[in-house]
Design a protein around this motif. Sequence first.
Motif, PDB file in Angstrom:
ATOM      1  N   LEU B 216      23.152 -54.322 -52.613  1.00  0.00           N
ATOM      2  CA  LEU B 216      21.396 -54.156 -52.540  1.00  0.00           C
ATOM      3  C   LEU B 216      20.683 -53.055 -52.815  1.00  0.00           C
ATOM      4  O   LEU B 216      19.721 -52.387 -53.397  1.00  0.00           O
ATOM      5  N   PHE B 217      21.183 -51.876 -51.594  1.00  0.00           N
ATOM      6  CA  PHE B 217      20.025 -50.601 -51.612  1.00  0.00           C
ATOM      7  C   PHE B 217      20.269 -49.505 -52.690  1.00  0.00           C
ATOM      8  O   PHE B 217      19.756 -49.131 -53.224  1.00  0.00           O
ATOM      9  N   HIS B 218      21.699 -49.873 -53.977  1.00  0.00           N
ATOM     10  CA  HIS B 218      22.164 -49.414 -54.748  1.00  0.00           C
ATOM     11  C   HIS B 218      20.649 -49.617 -55.522  1.00  0.00           C
ATOM     12  O   HIS B 218      20.439 -48.894 -56.182  1.00  0.00           O
ATOM     13  N   GLY B 219      20.840 -51.171 -55.688  1.00  0.00           N
ATOM     14  CA  GLY B 219      19.941 -51.290 -56.821  1.00  0.00           C
ATOM     15  C   GLY B 219      18.367 -51.069 -56.646  1.00  0.00           C
ATOM     16  O   GLY B 219      17.391 -50.527 -57.433  1.00  0.00           O
ATOM     17  N   MET B 220      17.559 -51.374 -55.301  1.00  0.00           N
ATOM     18  CA  MET B 220      16.602 -50.555 -54.435  1.00  0.00           C
ATOM     19  C   MET B 220      16.469 -48.803 -55.039  1.00  0.00           C
ATOM     20  O   MET B 220      15.571 -48.587 -54.987  1.00  0.00           O
ATOM     21  N   TYR B 221      17.425 -48.546 -54.314  1.00  0.00           N
ATOM     22  CA  TYR B 221      17.127 -46.731 -54.118  1.00  0.00           C
ATOM     23  C   TYR B 221      16.601 -46.334 -55.814  1.00  0.00           C
ATOM     24  O   TYR B 221      15.731 -45.148 -56.397  1.00  0.00           O
ATOM     25  N   GLN B 222      17.797 -47.235 -56.481  1.00  0.00           N
ATOM     26  CA  GLN B 222      16.779 -46.754 -58.220  1.00  0.00           C
ATOM     27  C   GLN B 222      16.009 -47.397 -58.804  1.00  0.00           C
ATOM     28  O   GLN B 222      15.145 -47.013 -59.788  1.00  0.00           O
ATOM     29  N   ARG B 223      15.649 -48.688 -58.272  1.00  0.00           N
ATOM     30  CA  ARG B 223      14.219 -49.103 -58.499  1.00  0.00           C
ATOM     31  C   ARG B 223      12.947 -49.026 -58.099  1.00  0.00           C
ATOM     32  O   ARG B 223      11.942 -49.147 -58.695  1.00  0.00           O
ATOM     33  N   THR B 224      13.220 -48.470 -56.841  1.00  0.00           N
ATOM     34  CA  THR B 224      12.068 -47.396 -56.220  1.00  0.00           C
ATOM     35  C   THR B 224      10.744 -46.680 -56.409  1.00  0.00           C
ATOM     36  O   THR B 224      11.658 -46.033 -56.941  1.00  0.00           O
ATOM     37  N   THR B 225       9.748 -46.485 -56.589  1.00  0.00           N
ATOM     38  CA  THR B 225       8.433 -46.027 -56.947  1.00  0.00           C
ATOM     39  C   THR B 225       7.835 -45.076 -56.038  1.00  0.00           C
ATOM     40  O   THR B 225       7.246 -44.018 -56.248  1.00  0.00           O
ATOM     41  N   ILE B 226       8.462 -45.353 -54.819  1.00  0.00           N
ATOM     42  CA  ILE B 226       7.660 -45.269 -53.304  1.00  0.00           C
ATOM     43  C   ILE B 226       8.468 -43.966 -53.001  1.00  0.00           C
ATOM     44  O   ILE B 226       9.572 -44.329 -52.226  1.00  0.00           O
ATOM     45  N   PRO B 227       8.163 -42.888 -52.863  1.00  0.00           N
ATOM     46  CA  PRO B 227       8.868 -41.702 -52.244  1.00  0.00           C
ATOM     47  C   PRO B 227       9.604 -42.007 -50.980  1.00  0.00           C
ATOM     48  O   PRO B 227      11.335 -41.403 -51.248  1.00  0.00           O
ATOM     49  N   VAL B 228       8.563 -42.426 -49.776  1.00  0.00           N
ATOM     50  CA  VAL B 228       9.466 -42.627 -49.314  1.00  0.00           C
ATOM     51  C   VAL B 228      10.394 -43.888 -48.712  1.00  0.00           C
ATOM     52  O   VAL B 228      12.291 -43.603 -48.058  1.00  0.00           O
ATOM     53  N   PHE B 229      10.841 -44.754 -49.835  1.00  0.00           N
ATOM     54  CA  PHE B 229      11.252 -45.723 -49.452  1.00  0.00           C
ATOM     55  C   PHE B 229      12.465 -44.899 -49.916  1.00  0.00           C
ATOM     56  O   PHE B 229      13.519 -45.736 -50.225  1.00  0.00           O
ATOM     57  N   LYS B 230      12.391 -44.278 -51.236  1.00  0.00           N
ATOM     58  CA  LYS B 230      13.527 -43.564 -52.486  1.00  0.00           C
ATOM     59  C   LYS B 230      14.331 -43.400 -51.272  1.00  0.00           C
ATOM     60  O   LYS B 230      15.101 -43.412 -51.714  1.00  0.00           O
ATOM     61  N   GLU B 231      13.919 -41.644 -50.498  1.00  0.00           N
ATOM     62  CA  GLU B 231      14.604 -41.672 -49.607  1.00  0.00           C
ATOM     63  C   GLU B 231      15.349 -42.853 -48.436  1.00  0.00           C
ATOM     64  O   GLU B 231      16.724 -42.501 -48.167  1.00  0.00           O
ATOM     65  N   ALA B 232      14.682 -43.319 -48.539  1.00  0.00           N
ATOM     66  CA  ALA B 232      15.510 -44.339 -47.204  1.00  0.00           C
ATOM     67  C   ALA B 232      16.439 -45.297 -48.008  1.00  0.00           C
ATOM     68  O   ALA B 232      17.663 -45.132 -47.036  1.00  0.00           O
ATOM     69  N   PHE B 233      15.891 -45.923 -48.875  1.00  0.00           N
ATOM     70  CA  PHE B 233      16.785 -46.473 -49.257  1.00  0.00           C
ATOM     71  C   PHE B 233      18.699 -45.419 -50.072  1.00  0.00           C
ATOM     72  O   PHE B 233      19.384 -45.967 -49.456  1.00  0.00           O
ATOM     73  N   LYS B 234      18.175 -44.368 -50.145  1.00  0.00           N
ATOM     74  CA  LYS B 234      19.443 -43.637 -50.719  1.00  0.00           C
ATOM     75  C   LYS B 234      20.320 -42.792 -48.553  1.00  0.00           C
ATOM     76  O   LYS B 234      21.429 -43.471 -49.546  1.00  0.00           O
ATOM     77  N   ARG B 235      19.730 -42.879 -48.017  1.00  0.00           N
ATOM     78  CA  ARG B 235      20.403 -42.576 -46.938  1.00  0.00           C
ATOM     79  C   ARG B 235      20.875 -43.718 -46.660  1.00  0.00           C
ATOM     80  O   ARG B 235      22.553 -43.719 -45.936  1.00  0.00           O
ATOM     81  N   ILE B 236      19.814 -44.977 -46.395  1.00  0.00           N
ATOM     82  CA  ILE B 236      21.594 -46.294 -46.382  1.00  0.00           C
ATOM     83  C   ILE B 236      21.996 -46.398 -46.596  1.00  0.00           C
ATOM     84  O   ILE B 236      22.798 -46.507 -46.380  1.00  0.00           O
ATOM     85  N   GLY B 237      22.028 -46.576 -47.789  1.00  0.00           N
ATOM     86  CA  GLY B 237      23.589 -46.416 -48.931  1.00  0.00           C
ATOM     87  C   GLY B 237      24.417 -45.337 -48.868  1.00  0.00           C
ATOM     88  O   GLY B 237      25.312 -45.975 -48.577  1.00  0.00           O
ATOM     89  N   GLN B 238      24.071 -44.246 -48.240  1.00  0.00           N
ATOM     90  CA  GLN B 238      24.825 -43.391 -48.005  1.00  0.00           C
ATOM     91  C   GLN B 238      25.946 -43.512 -46.483  1.00  0.00           C
ATOM     92  O   GLN B 238      27.112 -43.952 -46.640  1.00  0.00           O
ATOM     93  N   ASP B 239      24.790 -44.225 -45.870  1.00  0.00           N
ATOM     94  CA  ASP B 239      25.822 -45.109 -44.433  1.00  0.00           C
ATOM     95  C   ASP B 239      26.453 -46.274 -45.013  1.00  0.00           C
ATOM     96  O   ASP B 239      27.716 -46.113 -44.302  1.00  0.00           O
ATOM     97  N   GLU B 240      26.009 -46.639 -45.569  1.00  0.00           N
ATOM     98  CA  GLU B 240      26.714 -48.025 -46.115  1.00  0.00           C
ATOM     99  C   GLU B 240      28.261 -47.930 -46.421  1.00  0.00           C
ATOM    100  O   GLU B 240      28.748 -48.522 -45.861  1.00  0.00           O
ATOM    101  N   GLY B 241      27.812 -46.253 -47.042  1.00  0.00           N
ATOM    102  CA  GLY B 241      29.471 -46.553 -48.373  1.00  0.00           C
ATOM    103  C   GLY B 241      30.345 -45.359 -46.740  1.00  0.00           C
ATOM    104  O   GLY B 241      31.423 -46.022 -47.261  1.00  0.00           O
ATOM    105  N   ARG B 242      29.876 -45.477 -46.301  1.00  0.00           N
ATOM    106  CA  ARG B 242      30.279 -44.768 -44.702  1.00  0.00           C
ATOM    107  C   ARG B 242      31.384 -45.960 -43.656  1.00  0.00           C
ATOM    108  O   ARG B 242      32.729 -45.926 -43.603  1.00  0.00           O
TER     109      ARG B 242
END
Lengths: 337, 365
Positions: B216-242
């Motif tokens: 989910l977060f990988h897809g939303m990170y790739q698709r969102t155009t809103i900067p604060v959400f782009k970083e948030a989704f990226k960071r959350i995705g990294q946590d989920e990877g851990r």
Amino acid sequence: MSRTIVVNEALRFGVPEGEIILDAALSQGVILPHQCRGASCGMCKARVTQGTVDNGWSLGLAISDQEIADGFCLMCQARPSSAEVHLSTVQPIPGGEGSAVQSFEARVLCNTPLTPRVRRLVLQACEPARFEAQAGTYVELALPGLSPHRRYSLATVPSSDGLIELLVARHPGGAASGHVHDLLQLGDIIGVTGPYGTCRLPEGEGPVLGLAGGTGLAPVLSIMEDALGQGDTSPMTLLFSVRDDTELMLLDRLAGLAHAHPNFRYALLVTEARSRFSTKQQYAPSWLRENHESLAGARAVIGGSPGFVAACSDTCIALGMGSEAISADSFTPVAQT
Amino acid sequence: MNPSPASQDTAALARALIPPPEQVLTMPDPQTLLAKIETAPGIDGANIFPLEWHVQTPKLYDIYDAARDPGWSPHTLAWDTLRAEDYSLDQRYAMAYWFSLLAVFDGSGPSVFARAMIHTYESKEEDPVRKCFFSVVRDEMNHEEVCGRAIKRLTPGGPLGYVPETPLGHLARNNIEWLYYNGSRYWTGFKNGVDKYPLAILFTSFLFGEVASSTLFHGMYQRTTIPVFKEAFKRIGQDEGRHLGICLAVLQKLLPVLTEDDKQMISIQLRAGFVFLSGILYEPPEQFWKLPPTFIPAQRHIDEVARSAGLGILTLDERKANWKTAVLRMKANLDPYGIEFPALPEVGIEGKEVVFDPEKVIPIF
């Protein structure tokens, strides 16, 4: 039965039967690029160049089926399935293969002007330090009374004699560069820590573009010179971009490389003045578009200011180069950070 | 020389000293004590005592160490760049709705994993497993905070404490109330289930949740155009990877030694997980989700509006394809251990027919 892993033809370690490659490495103190350990981030991706592995878990976010078919694996999930496996990492190994970060003192052997703005600084590590680093890395200099330490890219790969060559540009108001330019004397002792940095020649077999802006020449030239010295026969072109002729430097080295290696050529680009080396004023992105219809399959090493690196990188990608085929070293003067 | 006033006071104090009632001059003989000791009563099962710190999987310690500093914090994201006035009312309602939907899963994370962490203490799991759960609780707290901050910024007083001014706003609010109702049913099921299962089953379910969230977060990170959400989704995705790394480290030890009963239970759990997680990865199926007929049509409309605002919502077809791919990869990785994958006709996957039991839902984000 233990299996043997060789990474980047530099690191060698054993993996017990059934053990995951990254787990075995870390348990023996061998540092490999990695982050999540959950097949999610792709930091530990590597190409299997010899031998076979069991790929283990794959979610598909970090490694695609095509990449697996092409011989890539994730070291955080893969187990060796042949007696010896050779891997080539996609991301550089932190600190460089076999080159741990060291702090030591070094003596100033040479501090001479190359251009009105740039000095060539050569240091030699004092005993007992023996400094080893890869091309593309940088060091931190501890200059008297200056904090934080300043970072400079290596302009050559340190040889067994421990010589460290740097290019130091004077920045307006820059305390460190001012110190090097105005105060640092032959024989002075300064602190050095390193190597750091992940700029390397990207993996692959395509032609190599070196894009250097100003003192960004240091890492780019270092990497290309090192690769040529190791017998790399890939076609290599180094584009050196400066604002005017007075900023050109190390032309003897560039010409020497071109003379010694038929697969190496270089071009000079002057952006803001008439030049006897360049037929017109031009920026690197424009030169790239003018000289390359497509950069698909090519690789790039880029060194220079953040703006230069970003502009060149964007243009390379726009011309079809894969983002994973680009390695960059960007410098920012401390005064501007 | 006459004594000073101060000396006189000291002398007077010394004369007034009273010794303590009795001083123990000798310690009791240990051998004598030993003859009199009583054995402590037994401790009921599922208790955090006796405490111990055994380690079976050192790798989990490494992952925990790597997680001590997550490298980001929700409060340092560029929230000031998210200006409600840049969006229409409906876009604000739609984006806040999506974060409310996310929060049903992500927002329940801290409570769910905290409860599971207590379970790991009660079931005497190895020390690094307990510590990894602690790091997951912390991460989930951060993810929940992102949801909360986004909702509050887009709909002050939200998710429920505001009065919608448009029909879509009313639809969103009604949907959120239904989501919370179903979330409460999930929480009850989780509480009843979490203590019943061995670690392998719990972690297979957690793994399914992590696979879903990574997708989910990988897809939303790739698709969102809103900067604060782009970083948030990226960071959350990294946590989920851990978190995936934690699940895999545990399962690589447990899966090869599963009993047949465990395997059957995992098949049931996978079906339950798919049904529950489809609520956000695709669309909520009926087996678990009790929803009114307006829910899905309203959500589809809200999706479109949130997408128009740049939130990065995938289309329904894209979501279905992504979810199917993720599930197939889960299947491919469990097949070698003899775990029969359940049939998931919703995304066109054949397999073992298993009955969905809402009392046995475990999956977590």
